[in-house]
Design a protein around this motif. Structure first.
Motif, short mmCIF file in Angstrom:
data_model
loop_
_atom_site.label_atom_id
_atom_site.label_comp_id
_atom_site.label_asym_id
_atom_site.label_seq_id
_atom_site.Cartn_x
_atom_site.Cartn_y
_atom_site.Cartn_z
N MET A 77 87.27 82.46 53.16
CA MET A 77 86.87 83.71 52.55
C MET A 77 87.51 84.84 53.33
SD MET A 77 83.06 84.91 51.59
CE MET A 77 82.69 86.61 51.34
N GLU A 114 86.85 88.24 54.36
CA GLU A 114 85.73 89.17 54.45
C GLU A 114 86.14 90.61 54.20
OE1 GLU A 114 83.77 88.34 58.14
OE2 GLU A 114 83.04 86.40 57.41
N ALA A 120 86.46 90.99 50.41
CA ALA A 120 85.12 90.96 49.82
C ALA A 120 84.40 92.28 50.05
CB ALA A 120 84.31 89.79 50.37
N SER A 121 84.57 92.85 51.22
CA SER A 121 83.91 94.13 51.51
C SER A 121 84.49 95.28 50.69
CB SER A 121 83.99 94.45 53.01
OG SER A 121 85.30 94.85 53.36
N THR A 152 82.93 94.81 46.93
CA THR A 152 81.49 94.97 46.70
C THR A 152 81.02 96.39 47.01
OG1 THR A 152 81.03 94.22 48.94
CG2 THR A 152 81.03 92.57 47.22
N LEU A 192 79.00 91.96 52.34
CA LEU A 192 79.87 90.80 52.56
C LEU A 192 79.40 89.53 51.88
CD1 LEU A 192 80.91 91.21 56.29
CD2 LEU A 192 82.20 91.76 54.23
N ASP A 193 78.34 89.59 51.13
CA ASP A 193 77.82 88.42 50.42
C ASP A 193 78.78 88.05 49.29
OD1 ASP A 193 76.32 86.54 49.11
OD2 ASP A 193 74.82 87.97 48.36
N GLU A 194 79.22 86.78 49.26
CA GLU A 194 80.19 86.37 48.23
C GLU A 194 79.61 86.51 46.83
OE1 GLU A 194 80.39 81.68 47.48
OE2 GLU A 194 80.70 82.22 49.56
N ALA A 231 80.25 90.04 45.67
CA ALA A 231 81.63 90.28 45.22
C ALA A 231 81.82 89.76 43.81
CB ALA A 231 82.61 89.60 46.18
N THR A 232 81.32 88.57 43.53
CA THR A 232 81.43 88.00 42.19
C THR A 232 80.68 88.85 41.18
OG1 THR A 232 81.61 85.79 43.14
CG2 THR A 232 81.03 85.92 40.81
N SER A 269 89.58 83.88 48.46
CA SER A 269 89.30 85.12 49.20
C SER A 269 87.86 85.55 49.02
CB SER A 269 90.22 86.25 48.72
OG SER A 269 91.56 86.01 49.07
N LEU A 270 87.26 85.10 47.93
CA LEU A 270 85.91 85.55 47.58
C LEU A 270 84.85 84.46 47.67
CD1 LEU A 270 86.87 87.78 44.54
CD2 LEU A 270 86.52 88.47 46.93
#
Length: 176
Positions: A1, A3, A6-7, A10, A15-17, A20-21, A136-137
């Motif tokens: 991942m 990070e 992802a940051s 979101t 940073l929670d995957e 991001a989704t 990445s996510l």
């Protein structure tokens, strides 16, 4: 991942995957890819300009994985399968992806080494870029990626036997 990526996707740099989704699904953030590994992050907030970002190489993105059987119906693995199969649906009809044979060649190349050099095969290259974004996510291991590629290959073979040389592409275009 990744990070950092992802940051950037979101809200509030969470940073929670799953965040991001969710941000991507709900349209809070959009990603445009040019197929080269460079993406553009478009935020819902019009005051925030688009950001360009170079995805990390696939070999750097492998995680620990989820430790479960890779199943396309498992919510943890759906994004992985969707990332791969969306490429086939999007490329269907192009000069690089005319029938199921082109999909099989790409999957065979990637199943050996998902992070290997596939620059000579446009379909495999686009799948590899999609995998770079997916990894990445989310926290998929190399083994999980290889399992997903093999499961999709089995699906291609099955649909090809049932529906002819475009059986899988016809199916996936309707499915995705």
């Amino acid at each position: 991942m990744d990070e950092y990526l992802a940051s950037r996707i979101t809200p509030a740099g969470n940073l929670d995957e799953d965040a991001a989704t969710t941000a991507l699904i709900e349209g809070q953030t959009q990603i445009r890819s040019d197929g080269s590994g460079t993406i553009e992050i478009l935020h819902h907030d019009i005051n925030q300009p688009p950001e360009r970002y170079q995805l990390k190489p696939l070999a750097e993105l492998y995680g620990q994985g989820y430790g479960a059987t890779v199943d396309p119906l498992d919510p943890d693995y759906m994004p992985l399968f969707l990332a791969i199969e969306k490429v086939f649906a999007d490329m269907d009809g192009s000069s690089d992806c005319r029938d199921d044979g082109d999909v099989c060649i790409a999957l065979d190349l990637l199943a050996l080494d998902p992070a290997g050099d596939v620059s000579h095969n446009a379909v495999a290259h686009h799948v590899q870029v999609a995998l770079r974004l997916a990894l990445s996510l989310a926290d998929y291991s190399r083994d999980e990626v290889r399992q997903a590629l093999r499961k999709i290959k089995k699906s291609v073979d099955r649909h090809n036997r049932q529906g002819g040389q475009r059986g899988y592409l016809d199916f996936i275009r309707d499915y995705v």
